[in-house]
Structure formats: C-alpha cells, structure tokens
Design an enzyme around this catalytic site. Structure first.
Site, PDB file in Angstrom:
ATOM      1  N   GLU A 157     -44.036 118.016  22.028  1.00 21.60           N
ATOM      2  CA  GLU A 157     -42.942 118.946  21.739  1.00 21.60           C
ATOM      3  C   GLU A 157     -42.845 119.934  22.888  1.00 21.60           C
ATOM      4  O   GLU A 157     -43.835 120.568  23.240  1.00 21.60           O
ATOM      5  CB  GLU A 157     -43.290 119.667  20.434  1.00 21.60           C
ATOM      6  CG  GLU A 157     -42.326 120.732  20.016  1.00 21.60           C
ATOM      7  CD  GLU A 157     -42.836 121.469  18.766  1.00 21.60           C
ATOM      8  OE1 GLU A 157     -43.933 121.147  18.277  1.00 21.60           O
ATOM      9  OE2 GLU A 157     -42.128 122.361  18.312  1.00 21.60           O
ATOM     10  N   HIS A 159     -41.840 123.290  23.886  1.00 18.94           N
ATOM     11  CA  HIS A 159     -41.713 124.495  23.063  1.00 18.94           C
ATOM     12  C   HIS A 159     -41.836 125.724  23.955  1.00 18.94           C
ATOM     13  O   HIS A 159     -42.638 125.730  24.885  1.00 18.94           O
ATOM     14  CB  HIS A 159     -42.858 124.458  22.026  1.00 18.94           C
ATOM     15  CG  HIS A 159     -42.742 125.466  20.933  1.00 18.94           C
ATOM     16  ND1 HIS A 159     -42.942 126.806  21.133  1.00 18.94           N
ATOM     17  CD2 HIS A 159     -42.467 125.318  19.613  1.00 18.94           C
ATOM     18  CE1 HIS A 159     -42.781 127.445  19.981  1.00 18.94           C
ATOM     19  NE2 HIS A 159     -42.488 126.564  19.045  1.00 18.94           N
ATOM     20  N   ASP A 189     -37.734 121.398  21.405  1.00 17.93           N
ATOM     21  CA  ASP A 189     -37.597 122.459  20.399  1.00 17.93           C
ATOM     22  C   ASP A 189     -36.525 123.424  20.910  1.00 17.93           C
ATOM     23  O   ASP A 189     -36.647 123.957  22.022  1.00 17.93           O
ATOM     24  CB  ASP A 189     -38.947 123.160  20.237  1.00 17.93           C
ATOM     25  CG  ASP A 189     -38.886 124.274  19.208  1.00 17.93           C
ATOM     26  OD1 ASP A 189     -39.499 124.118  18.154  1.00 17.93           O
ATOM     27  OD2 ASP A 189     -38.235 125.314  19.476  1.00 17.93           O
ATOM     28  N   HIS A 232     -36.339 119.456  17.543  1.00 15.99           N
ATOM     29  CA  HIS A 232     -36.618 120.477  16.545  1.00 15.99           C
ATOM     30  C   HIS A 232     -35.496 121.506  16.612  1.00 15.99           C
ATOM     31  O   HIS A 232     -35.373 122.223  17.598  1.00 15.99           O
ATOM     32  CB  HIS A 232     -37.944 121.169  16.855  1.00 15.99           C
ATOM     33  CG  HIS A 232     -39.103 120.525  16.196  1.00 15.99           C
ATOM     34  ND1 HIS A 232     -40.400 120.870  16.496  1.00 15.99           N
ATOM     35  CD2 HIS A 232     -39.182 119.562  15.244  1.00 15.99           C
ATOM     36  CE1 HIS A 232     -41.217 120.134  15.750  1.00 15.99           C
ATOM     37  NE2 HIS A 232     -40.505 119.337  15.000  1.00 15.99           N
ATOM     38  N   GLU A 268     -35.998 123.546  11.757  1.00 12.03           N
ATOM     39  CA  GLU A 268     -37.353 124.091  11.676  1.00 12.03           C
ATOM     40  C   GLU A 268     -37.236 125.606  11.600  1.00 12.03           C
ATOM     41  O   GLU A 268     -37.009 126.283  12.605  1.00 12.03           O
ATOM     42  CB  GLU A 268     -38.170 123.655  12.896  1.00 12.03           C
ATOM     43  CG  GLU A 268     -39.644 123.917  12.704  1.00 12.03           C
ATOM     44  CD  GLU A 268     -40.456 123.709  13.963  1.00 12.03           C
ATOM     45  OE1 GLU A 268     -41.549 123.139  13.866  1.00 12.03           O
ATOM     46  OE2 GLU A 268     -40.022 124.132  15.057  1.00 12.03           O
TER      47      GLU A 268
END
Lengths: 297, 133
Positions: A157, A159, A189, A232, A268
């Site tokens: 991910e 992020h 994300d 995400h 999310e």
C-alpha cells in the site's frame, strides 16, 4: 484480471471493513458489516485477515461455510485481502526471507479459499520514511510462483507520507518491470493526495494525528495505473453536503475514469470519532453518496 | 458481542485450586484494529486497588490454552483474535473480596509496518472499576 469482472470500464465501489473497526465485535458482526455494504450498493470487499477471520490463520469449517453463505446472501465481491509480513514478529531480530515467504504463502491459500484475488501486502519497515525491509525482494520473488498458483496479486500500500514520485515507488515499479510479473502490484491510498488537514480540534485528545507532509499530485497516479489493482479510498471527514474535506475526490475519480481504470475503490474511514458508536457507519454512507454522484451512478 | 472497553466485566472472578483461592481472573479484549501474534505482545502488568502484578504472576489464556508471559515471546504462530477475549489469571493468595475493585491493565505490542520506534508506544493502560460478586 479476475477482479475486473464488469464490462464497463469505470472504477467500482467497495468498503474496507477497517472502516468499522470501532464497531466490530461490539455493535456489528461480520454479517452486519456485509448487510451494511449491501445497503450502500458497495459490492467490493476488503477484509483484514488478522481482524475479520475468526480463528485466523486456521478458521473452522463452520466459519468458512458461513463465509460462503454471507458472500452469496449479500452479493459481495471479495476484492482485497489485507495481510502483513510482520518482520518484527520476534523481539530483537527480523524475519528471514524463508519465514516471510511462509507467512505469505499461508495467506495466499486462505485468500484464495475466500475468493480474493488482490492482497494488500503490508511489509515491515525499517525507518521513519517507511522504507521496507532490505530483504523484501528476496521473499517476494520466492513467493511469485505460489502467488500465480493461488491467483493472488501482492500489493504493498502506498500510503502517506510516501509520495507517488519517490524512490520507494520507483523500486516497486522497477521490480514489476524487471520480473514482468502480474502477481505483484500496487495499492494506492488516496491519502497520498491530501491537500487539507482537519483542524486538531476535530480529533480527540488521544488521537494519533499523522503529521502534515508533502502530497502527490493526482496526475502522478496515471503512469502507475497499469500496476494498480485496488485503491484505498481513504477519507477523514465527510461534510453534511457530502464533500470529503481533505482529499480532492472529484479530480481523483475523474482521472481514474478518464484512464479507464476499472478496479475497486474501497472506502477506508480513518477520521475522528471511530469509537463513537455509529459515527463511522454514517461517514461511510456519506462517502458512498459522494462517490456515486461523481461516478454518475 | 463483547463489551466496548478493553477490560471486560464478565469473567471477573476468583480462581480456586485444591479448595484454595490462589488468585483472580479478568478478561480483556484487544482494542487494536487487528489481531496479534502472541510474540508481538509485550508482558502485561495488572494493578488491583494499587497493588501491581507482572511477569510470572500473570498468565494469558486464549482459546482455552494457557501461556506464561515468558513463553509468549516465542509464539509467532499463535494468534489472539479480535473476537476472542484473553483471560489474565493473576496469582494472589486468597484472591479478592467481593465488591468493587479498581483494575488497571497495561501492555504494548510491536507493529512492523510502523517505524521501529513505535513498538514501545502502541497499546497502553486501560482502567475500569469492576464488581466481583
């Protein structure tokens, strides 16, 4: 791509059950969360293996049968299976490539049994910039044939505070291009596009607030899209008029639509008051009003 | 369904062995959003009405199996799930009297996807007044 089952080329809506972390086991069961998704018309499911599989890593036959029943009953598409290579599993040392490989393969089998084709593979990190463990390429390479066998794509991910234009992402892309693999990709994300921060007063006194950091431009995702198997759809606050207050959603979704990206965006929720009963549930509902409107559904 | 706080009121009781009360038990649930491998956990401390217990004075029972805190450091394949309360058994001769007790439970855990420095921070101290019947 088995996670792209529809014929139209548009991003699709889903939910990461992480959003309901404050409710799970206290006010909501797995079935309640599926029923909630069904209500939202959000078919794409992300679970976190360690959180949502009762008896993990060895769920009972009864649990598995119930899983199959719930997936059918609520018309859910298992999309992304969140799992971890817990590199600091033991105090004072890091996992060897072989130990990490074993952890991965255990999850491949379970993810495959549950119907997932994308894995959000969280790697251990070694510093404050979230640089992954030095041996990640060794065990990911070892695991590629098993990922193919079990039809799962490992996706770290990306992020915040990591930027899409960064050495870390370059290395992942280089790895994908050099190996030519279809079984390793990226999960982006949307927090990487954060342009506004919520005032500190919005968060509770004990909240861990991610420090403000540089953000990526929305267009930076375009060259990465061939490797992005799931996103995400991070959000921290929906306003009363269904706007996300910190992340430029309209621009993000329009960019995905323009480039025919048709994977799942799983909501999310990572904002304040997660522990206030019902709050996150309402936030996710608002988030889906917004996404539906932008998608023109 | 579990109770919202980490410290659960159900399961708070004295423990008897060979007709003698040897301690008490309290159930806790993990407030972390994901389950934990036992080796990720750092030993817990339990305080009752100001009296503290730690190390081998405490055992953890998860899914009917009981572990000493020293053993747990090596158990990287035993998982403490979110729906499974852990029973902490605290050795205290004579147990506790019936009535109200101030309970504090502290523990931390490692998290490999956060910077290593965070390993000593996650988790914390949970407090609740429980009634022993």
């Amino acid at each position: 791509m088995t996670n792209r089952v529809e014929n139209y080329e548009k991003p699709k809506r889903g939910v990461s059950l992480y959003s309901y972390a404050g409710e799970f086991g206290v006010t909501m069961s797995l079935e309640d969360m599926f029923a909630e998704m069904h209500d939202l018309g959000a078919r794409g499911l992300e679970i976190l293996a360690n959180s949502h599989i009762e008896g993990y890593p060895n769920p009972s036959d009864e649990w598995l049968e119930n899983w199959d029943r719930l997936i059918n009953k609520y018309d859910i598409v298992p999309v992304e299976y969140g799992h971890w290579v817990d590199s600091r599993l033991y105090q004072g040392r890091q996992l060897t490539p072989e130990e990490s490989y074993e952890m991965l393969v255990r999850d491949f089998k379970l993810a495959n049994r549950l119907g997932f084709t994308v894995l959000r593979t969280k790697l251990g990190v070694i510093d404050d910039d979230l640089t992954p463990v030095e041996n990640w390429k060794d065990f990911i390479k070892m695991a590629l044939p098993m990922a193919e066998k079990y039809n799962v794509r490992m996706c770290p991910e990306i992020h915040a505070p990591t930027l899409l234009k960064s050495k870390m992402v370059d290395e992942y892309v280089e790895f994908i291009e050099q190996t030519g693999t279809k079984y390793f990709g990226l999960n982006i994300d949307f927090g990487v596009f954060t342009t506004q921060t919520l005032p500190a007063s919005e968060w509770g006194p004990d909240a861990f607030i991610l420090p403000e950091s540089e953000h990526s431009l929305v267009e930076d995702i375009i060259p990465l899209l061939p490797y992005v198997y799931c996103c995400h759809a991070k959000f921290v606050k929906m306003s009363e008029d269904f706007q996300e207050m910190t992340i430029p959603y309209e621009k993000i979704i329009n960019t995905l639509v323009e480039h025919n990206w048709d994977g799942y965006m799983v909501s999310e929720y990572e904002g304040p008051k997660k522990d206030v009963t019902g709050y996150a549930v309402e936030q996710v509902r608002k988030h889906h009003v917004m996404m539906k409107r932008i998608l023109g559904e | 369904m579990l109770e919202k706080p980490c410290i659960q009121s159900r399961g708070f009781r004295n423990v008897e062995r060979d007709e003698k009360i040897i301690g008490f038990q309290v159930n806790i649930r993990s407030l972390y959003y994901r389950g934990l491998w036992l080796s990720q956990l750092r030993p817990a401390t339990v305080t009752v009405d100001g009296e503290s217990f730690s190390g081998d004075q405490i055992t953890w029972t998860i899914n009917d199996v009981t572990y000493t805190q020293a053993e747990m450091a090596n158990l990287g394949d035993v998982h403490w799930g979110l729906l499974e309360p852990a029973t902490l058994t605290v050795a205290r001769e004579g147990g506790l009297e019936s009535g109200s007790h101030e309970i504090e439970v502290s523990f931390t855990y490692s998290c490999s996807y956060f910077p290593p420095v965070v390993d000593t921070v996650l988790g914390g101290t949970h407090k609740r007044t429980l009634i022993l019947v």
